[in-house]
Write an enzyme that holds these catalytic residues in place. Structure first.
Site, PDB file in Angstrom:
ATOM      1  N   LYS A   1       0.138   3.479  -2.939  1.00 27.08           N
ATOM      2  CA  LYS A   1      -0.805   4.363  -3.150  1.00 27.08           C
ATOM      3  C   LYS A   1      -0.332   5.855  -3.352  1.00 27.08           C
ATOM      4  O   LYS A   1      -0.965   6.853  -3.839  1.00 27.08           O
ATOM      5  CB  LYS A   1      -1.882   4.643  -1.658  1.00 27.08           C
ATOM      6  CG  LYS A   1      -2.373   3.213  -1.801  1.00 27.08           C
ATOM      7  CD  LYS A   1      -3.679   3.094  -0.398  1.00 27.08           C
ATOM      8  CE  LYS A   1      -4.591   2.150  -0.554  1.00 27.08           C
ATOM      9  NZ  LYS A   1      -3.922   0.787  -0.436  1.00 27.08           N
TER      10      LYS A   1
ATOM     11  N   SER B   1       1.093  -1.256   0.017  1.00 29.68           N
ATOM     12  CA  SER B   1       0.084  -0.036   0.008  1.00 29.68           C
ATOM     13  C   SER B   1       0.805   1.122  -0.094  1.00 29.68           C
ATOM     14  O   SER B   1       0.036   2.369  -0.107  1.00 29.68           O
ATOM     15  CB  SER B   1      -0.701   0.115   1.103  1.00 29.68           C
ATOM     16  OG  SER B   1      -2.038  -0.940   0.859  1.00 29.68           O
TER      17      SER B   1
ATOM     18  N   ARG C   1       5.609  -1.125  13.804  1.00 33.58           N
ATOM     19  CA  ARG C   1       6.231  -0.163  12.958  1.00 33.58           C
ATOM     20  C   ARG C   1       6.165   1.267  13.176  1.00 33.58           C
ATOM     21  O   ARG C   1       7.416   2.106  12.768  1.00 33.58           O
ATOM     22  CB  ARG C   1       5.951  -0.513  11.583  1.00 33.58           C
ATOM     23  CG  ARG C   1       4.501  -0.280  11.245  1.00 33.58           C
ATOM     24  CD  ARG C   1       4.287  -0.491   9.592  1.00 33.58           C
ATOM     25  NE  ARG C   1       2.588  -0.863   9.511  1.00 33.58           N
ATOM     26  CZ  ARG C   1       2.054  -1.535   8.775  1.00 33.58           C
ATOM     27  NH1 ARG C   1       2.713  -1.890   7.597  1.00 33.58           N
ATOM     28  NH2 ARG C   1       0.719  -1.589   8.609  1.00 33.58           N
TER      29      ARG C   1
ATOM     30  N   SER D   1      -6.476   3.368   3.706  1.00 36.58           N
ATOM     31  CA  SER D   1      -5.655   2.358   2.872  1.00 36.58           C
ATOM     32  C   SER D   1      -6.600   1.232   2.005  1.00 36.58           C
ATOM     33  O   SER D   1      -6.160   0.251   2.051  1.00 36.58           O
ATOM     34  CB  SER D   1      -4.590   1.611   3.562  1.00 36.58           C
ATOM     35  OG  SER D   1      -3.624   1.304   2.878  1.00 36.58           O
TER      36      SER D   1
END
Length: 287
Positions: free
Chosen positions: A72, A69, A271, A116
């Protein structure tokens, strides 16, 4: 053997392209990954203010993976540039395919980017079409520029690949409006990426998660503006009382598919925690 030489070339390119910059390895950043239970990860940051590059795990920073993603960002740029999306308010109606509760509704681009929404961006890619998409992949030189399979899944099926080093460089070019897109398109996408705005910093990023083989890859790529407040002389041409200092970064790591001890929400937060810990340790973000 050919793949080995390509990887070696990428490693050399990272350093040969930086003859006027400083490149520094930060082995201590490995302790941050270890703290969060990540054994196979990397982080690279381009400090524009000092023309320097800082990294942990050089080999992985130059290894290409599917962008998932994070694509994007690129997809949005092409959609805006080709007028497939006149602006970030383009609404695409839900196709009635149930994916996730947060996705299963009509959305505009700004909402879809934030959530997303895979379905939204698959439709965007179909409207762009393979010809125009390939043109921009080649023109930008985005990763390996390979678009195999269907137009609405090539960034998910492991044909298109990009390295963390390339991600950081791509974002730096976008920040300074150096990509082959209009200033308007790049400005809109930068605004789509905004996540945090404070008196001391502005943080922009996009996450991505994908599967290749028996592993999941977790990405987070973006940039941070550290804000310094200054007092200009009354006769100075620049009257602004602040300065923005940008840093561009990319992080990724693997989690085995067989590892069921960590849910998606936990790894998603991990993350972000690693990113912020490294940015704070370096000084790009206030502690």
């Amino acid at each position: 053997m050919r793949k080995y030489f390509l990887l070696s070339g990428l490693v050399l390119l990272l350093f040969s392209a930086c003859t006027q910059t400083r490149v520094k390895e930060h082995k201590e950043w490995g302790d941050i990954f270890e703290k969060y239970g990540v054994s196979d990860g990397c982080f690279i940051m381009r400090d524009n203010n000092h023309e320097s590059i800082h990294y942990y795990n050089k080999e992985r920073c130059t290894q290409r993976f599917l962008p998932a993603s994070t694509f994007k960002i690129f997809n949005s740029l092409v959609a805006l540039e080709t007028a497939v999306a006149p602006d970030d308010q383009l609404v695409i109606k839900w196709d009635s395919i149930k994916r996730m509760p947060d996705w299963d509704k009509d959305m505009n681009m700004k909402e879809a980017f934030k959530e997303s929404n895979v379905g939204y961006y698959q439709e965007i890619a179909r409207r762009i079409g393979p010809g125009r998409m390939q043109h921009y992949l080649d023109t930008v030189k985005y990763g390996n520029m390979v678009m195999a399979g269907h137009i609405d899944s090539f960034w998910l099926n492991n044909s298109l690949q990009i390295s963390a080093d390339e991600q950081a460089g791509f974002l730096k070019r976008m920040y300074f409006n150096e990509l082959p897109f209009s200033e308007r398109s790049q400005r809109i996408v930068k605004n789509l990426m905004e996540q945090e705005q404070t008196p001391d910093y502005n943080l922009y990023y996009k996450t991505g998660t994908g599967r290749y083989g028996d592993k999941y890859i977790y990405w987070i790529v973006g940039f941070i503006e550290r804000i310094e407040h200054v007092k200009e002389d009354k006769d100075a041409m620049n009257k602004a009382d602040f300065r923005n200092y940008p840093y561009f970064f990319a992080e990724n790591f693997d989690v085995p598919v067989a590892d069921t001890t960590r849910g998606w929400d936990k790894v998603n937060q991990t993350r972000k925690d690693i990113m912020k810990a490294i940015l704070k340790e370096y000084g790009a973000m206030p502690k």
